[in-house]
Design an enzyme around this catalytic site. Structure first.
Site, PDB file in Angstrom:
ATOM      1  N   LYS A 183       0.631  -1.319  -0.102  1.00  0.00           N
ATOM      2  CA  LYS A 183       0.069  -0.081  -0.017  1.00  0.00           C
ATOM      3  C   LYS A 183       0.861   1.531   0.016  1.00  0.00           C
ATOM      4  O   LYS A 183       0.265   2.425   0.398  1.00  0.00           O
ATOM      5  CB  LYS A 183      -1.082  -0.014   1.226  1.00  0.00           C
ATOM      6  CG  LYS A 183      -1.858  -1.197   1.375  1.00  0.00           C
ATOM      7  CD  LYS A 183      -2.234  -1.805  -0.051  1.00  0.00           C
ATOM      8  CE  LYS A 183      -3.571  -1.022  -0.695  1.00  0.00           C
ATOM      9  NZ  LYS A 183      -3.681  -1.584  -2.076  1.00  0.00           N
ATOM     10  N   HIS A 209       6.678  -7.648  -2.163  1.00  0.00           N
ATOM     11  CA  HIS A 209       6.431  -6.985  -1.087  1.00  0.00           C
ATOM     12  C   HIS A 209       7.555  -7.524  -0.067  1.00  0.00           C
ATOM     13  O   HIS A 209       7.269  -7.073   1.226  1.00  0.00           O
ATOM     14  CB  HIS A 209       5.085  -7.076  -0.529  1.00  0.00           C
ATOM     15  CG  HIS A 209       4.017  -6.454  -1.190  1.00  0.00           C
ATOM     16  ND1 HIS A 209       4.225  -4.960  -1.730  1.00  0.00           N
ATOM     17  CD2 HIS A 209       2.659  -6.588  -1.734  1.00  0.00           C
ATOM     18  CE1 HIS A 209       3.280  -4.627  -2.297  1.00  0.00           C
ATOM     19  NE2 HIS A 209       2.273  -5.608  -2.257  1.00  0.00           N
ATOM     20  N   SER A 226      -4.623   2.632   4.465  1.00  0.00           N
ATOM     21  CA  SER A 226      -4.702   2.172   3.310  1.00  0.00           C
ATOM     22  C   SER A 226      -4.440   0.906   3.196  1.00  0.00           C
ATOM     23  O   SER A 226      -5.396  -0.081   2.766  1.00  0.00           O
ATOM     24  CB  SER A 226      -3.599   2.552   2.319  1.00  0.00           C
ATOM     25  OG  SER A 226      -4.021   1.862   1.052  1.00  0.00           O
TER      26      SER A 226
HETATM   27  P1  A3P Z   1      -5.339   4.663  -0.779  1.00  0.00           P
HETATM   28  O1  A3P Z   1      -5.700   3.509  -0.023  1.00  0.00           O
HETATM   29  O2  A3P Z   1      -4.777   5.546   0.515  1.00  0.00           O
HETATM   30  O3  A3P Z   1      -6.214   5.283  -1.575  1.00  0.00           O
HETATM   31  P2  A3P Z   1      -0.370  -0.259  -3.723  1.00  0.00           P
HETATM   32  O4  A3P Z   1      -0.518  -0.090  -5.064  1.00  0.00           O
HETATM   33  O5  A3P Z   1       0.853  -0.177  -3.179  1.00  0.00           O
HETATM   34  O6  A3P Z   1      -1.375  -1.266  -3.318  1.00  0.00           O
HETATM   35  O7  A3P Z   1      -0.896   0.983  -2.926  1.00  0.00           O
HETATM   36  C1  A3P Z   1      -2.288   1.446  -3.058  1.00  0.00           C
HETATM   37  C2  A3P Z   1      -2.468   2.895  -2.787  1.00  0.00           C
HETATM   38  O8  A3P Z   1      -1.677   3.782  -3.912  1.00  0.00           O
HETATM   39  C3  A3P Z   1      -3.860   3.155  -2.560  1.00  0.00           C
HETATM   40  O9  A3P Z   1      -3.865   4.312  -1.508  1.00  0.00           O
HETATM   41  C4  A3P Z   1      -4.179   3.893  -3.908  1.00  0.00           C
HETATM   42  O10 A3P Z   1      -5.153   4.634  -4.230  1.00  0.00           O
HETATM   43  C5  A3P Z   1      -2.850   4.648  -4.041  1.00  0.00           C
HETATM   44  N1  A3P Z   1      -2.521   5.113  -5.455  1.00  0.00           N
HETATM   45  C6  A3P Z   1      -2.518   4.248  -6.778  1.00  0.00           C
HETATM   46  N2  A3P Z   1      -2.540   4.988  -7.713  1.00  0.00           N
HETATM   47  C7  A3P Z   1      -2.379   6.299  -7.228  1.00  0.00           C
HETATM   48  C8  A3P Z   1      -2.223   7.508  -8.016  1.00  0.00           C
HETATM   49  N3  A3P Z   1      -2.131   7.570  -9.415  1.00  0.00           N
HETATM   50  N4  A3P Z   1      -2.139   8.570  -7.214  1.00  0.00           N
HETATM   51  C9  A3P Z   1      -2.379   8.548  -5.887  1.00  0.00           C
HETATM   52  N5  A3P Z   1      -2.486   7.433  -5.133  1.00  0.00           N
HETATM   53  C10 A3P Z   1      -2.604   6.323  -5.797  1.00  0.00           C
END
Ligand code: A3P
Length: 300
Positions: free
Chosen positions: A48, A110, A140
């Site tokens: 996340k 991860h 998140s």
């Molecule tokens: P939130 O749950 O705070 O919205 P991962 O890809 O490591 O699983 O992380 C997911 C997190 O990154 C989520 O956070 C997601 O919304 C955010 N995320 C993914 N793409 C994004 C973007 N283009 N801009 C901002 N946040 C992004």
């Protein structure tokens, strides 16, 4: 085909000192013996922290121009395989990675730094690490665990909060993860360490600068025009509605519970942390991070 057969929630167990589940350790032999190639790029994060975002950026940088069709036909999780995953209904991450015909191969993990398969070090592969401030990362991850049906049950927010501080969650302690990768970076010049908060900085100029740094590390040249185009395509709202990157094609997540592209903000922790939790967190954080030079931003 188990698409109608919803997975059940797995339980955490200790795996080489890290809380783990079966779906990320069952294939361990093959993961450990994975044969990296010198031009493989490993995208490593604590869950996340912005993995999908940076994966998409890299995919566009390498293949956006040469194979635009892959953007509309292959989900990102197949273009950038998740090394340690084995879910019976889909191919394992190792299988997907081995089947990639494009190069470089972009591979996501991860794993904490000490568990990364040794051939990535032997082949001197480039690695991109993304870190996100612990408060937003926790929020998140809580929502991710709620929606991802095979992840251990997160329980309610206050018990999750406690377990996060204890490091008793999938892939272990955030504190250990970000610090040990940071420490490794100090002696290993093939690690590019980035921050979610820097990526989110709203002003376009920062996005472009940040891409410039990334390209410099990767040894890629890209025009300002290209960089502008990429920063547009990877905007949160665009990714949210792009079915090839928003995970909506996966059966193991329940989008009625939460969204994968949930908020995409810095500071959402303020909507979850109570005043008492925030004090407890800050106190605990000081202790845990007292030997670390890492600095995070909690708002931008
Ligand atoms: P939130 O749950 O705070 O919205 P991962 O890809 O490591 O699983 O992380 C997911 C997190 O990154 C989520 O956070 C997601 O919304 C955010 N995320 C993914 N793409 C994004 C973007 N283009 N801009 C901002 N946040 C992004």
């Amino acid at each position: 085909d188990v698409s109608n057969d919803l997975p059940s929630r797995e339980v955490l167990f200790d795996f080489h000192g890290v809380p783990m589940i079966h779906s990320f350790s069952a294939n361990w032999e093959k993961i450990q013996n994975f044969q990296a190639r010198p031009d493989d790029i490993l995208i490593a994060t604590y869950p996340k922290a912005g993995t999908t975002w940076v994966s998409y950026i890299l995919d566009l940088l390498y293949f956006g121009k040469t194979s635009p069709e892959r953007q509309t036909s292959i989900p990102l999780y197949e273009r950038v395989p998740f090394l340690e995953i084995t879910i019976s209904s889909t191919d394992s991450g190792v299988d997907l990675a081995e089947r990639l015909t494009t190069s470089p191969r972009l591979i996501k993990t991860h794993l904490p730094v000490q568990l990364v398969p040794k051939s990535f070090w032997e082949q001197n592969c480039k690695m991109i690490y993304v870190a996100r401030n612990a408060k937003d990362n926790m929020v998140s991850y809580f929502h991710m665990d709620r929606m991802t049906l095979f992840h251990p049950d997160p329980g309610d927010w206050s018990s999750y909060f406690k377990r996060f501080l204890e490091g008793n969650i999938l892939f272990g302690s955030w504190y250990d993860h970000v610090n040990s990768w940071w420490k490794k970076k100090q002696t290993h010049d093939k690690i590019h360490y980035m921050f979610y908060e820097d990526m989110i900085e709203v002003k376009l100029i920062y996005h472009i600068l940040f891409l410039e740094k990334l390209c410099c590390f990767l040894g890629l040249s890209s025009s300002l025009e290209e960089r502008k185009q990429i920063t547009g395509g990877v905007q949160f709202d665009n990714m949210k509605k792009n079915n090839m990157v928003n995970y909506s094609t996966l059966q193991v997540m329940d989008f009625k519970v939460s969204q994968f592209m949930r908020k995409g903000k810095v500071g959402d922790w303020k909507n979850h942390f109570t005043v008492a939790q925030n004090e407890e967190f800050d106190e605990n954080y000081k202790q845990k991070m007292k030997n670390s030079t890492l600095q995070f931003r909690y708002e931008v």
